[in-house]
Scaffold this active site. Structure first.
Site, PDB file in Angstrom:
ATOM      1  N   GLU A 182       0.818  -1.215   0.000  1.00 19.84           N
ATOM      2  CA  GLU A 182       0.000   0.000   0.000  1.00 19.84           C
ATOM      3  C   GLU A 182       0.857   1.274   0.000  1.00 19.84           C
ATOM      4  O   GLU A 182       0.514   2.248  -0.650  1.00 19.84           O
ATOM      5  CB  GLU A 182      -0.898  -0.016   1.244  1.00 19.84           C
ATOM      6  CG  GLU A 182      -2.200   0.736   1.044  1.00 19.84           C
ATOM      7  CD  GLU A 182      -3.181   0.412   2.162  1.00 19.84           C
ATOM      8  OE1 GLU A 182      -3.725  -0.710   2.160  1.00 19.84           O
ATOM      9  OE2 GLU A 182      -3.400   1.271   3.022  1.00 19.84           O
ATOM     10  N   ASP A 183       1.944   1.242   0.752  1.00 26.00           N
ATOM     11  CA  ASP A 183       2.660   2.501   1.014  1.00 26.00           C
ATOM     12  C   ASP A 183       4.066   2.597   0.434  1.00 26.00           C
ATOM     13  O   ASP A 183       4.724   3.628   0.600  1.00 26.00           O
ATOM     14  CB  ASP A 183       2.767   2.730   2.532  1.00 26.00           C
ATOM     15  CG  ASP A 183       1.401   2.916   3.176  1.00 26.00           C
ATOM     16  OD1 ASP A 183       0.458   3.299   2.465  1.00 26.00           O
ATOM     17  OD2 ASP A 183       1.283   2.670   4.388  1.00 26.00           O
TER      18      ASP A 183
END
Ligand code: ZN
Length: 187
Positions: free
Chosen positions: A64-65
């Site tokens: 996600e990051d």
């Protein structure tokens, strides 16, 4: 690969992938603290028996990051770890509100491991919210976040007594701190 090696290289991989990243809270805690907390909660919850889950705890925000790909996770940690991480990864192309709504809708369809990871993740986030609320978050935003975390986790309770208890504790503390903030801000 032994369980210890798997978990240790997952921690190392996560530290490198998230290098320089900080949490949203006013204290600006290093992001790795969140990952260590989630992995530790999962280690205690499974009494160290589920290395795949603990490794996934370290890695759960890499897709996600960070620039990490699912293929890289598979290459380094195998398909089981990669699939748990993929399960708890939001589609970042969607608006925030839609992503939040989807988490509530889809959580019951997740694997048992992914559900335990969700509880540990939300527990860590609520603890951080209580200890160091993000700058600029007013009372309504804090309460909305706590309510949303509860809506997600409420559907995966009953599988692990330890995680159920730590989540409830974190939720209650976050609610108390939000109320105290209201009193202090005079809102
Ligand atoms: Zn997380």
């Amino acid at each position: 690969m032994s369980a210890t090696v798997l978990v240790t290289i997952a921690a190392d991989f996560a530290a490198r992938a998230h290098v320089g990243a900080r949490r949203k809270g006013a204290a600006g805690e290093p992001y790795i603290n969140h990952l260590a907390e989630v992995a530790a909660l999962l280690a205690v919850a499974t009494q160290g028996e589920d290395a795949v889950l603990i490794a996934a705890g370290w890695l759960h925000d890499t897709l996600e990051d960070t620039a990490t790909t699912c293929e890289q996770l598979e290459d380094h940690f195998g398909p089981e770890v990669a699939s748990v991480v993929a399960e708890v990864t939001d589609d970042k192309s969607l608006p925030d509100a839609e992503r939040k709504r989807r988490q509530v809708e889809t959580v019951t369809g997740l694997s048992a491991r992914a559900q335990l990871l969700k509880i540990a993740d939300k527990t860590s986030n609520l603890r951080a919210l209580a200890a160091s609320p993000p700058v600029g978050w007013d009372r309504d935003r804090l309460i909305a976040y706590i309510d949303w975390a509860e809506a997600v986790v409420g559907q995966c309770r009953g599988q692990n007594g330890f995680l159920d208890a730590v989540f409830i504790n974190a939720r209650d503390t976050a609610r108390r701190e939000s109320d105290a903030k209201i009193a202090k801000d005079g809102a």
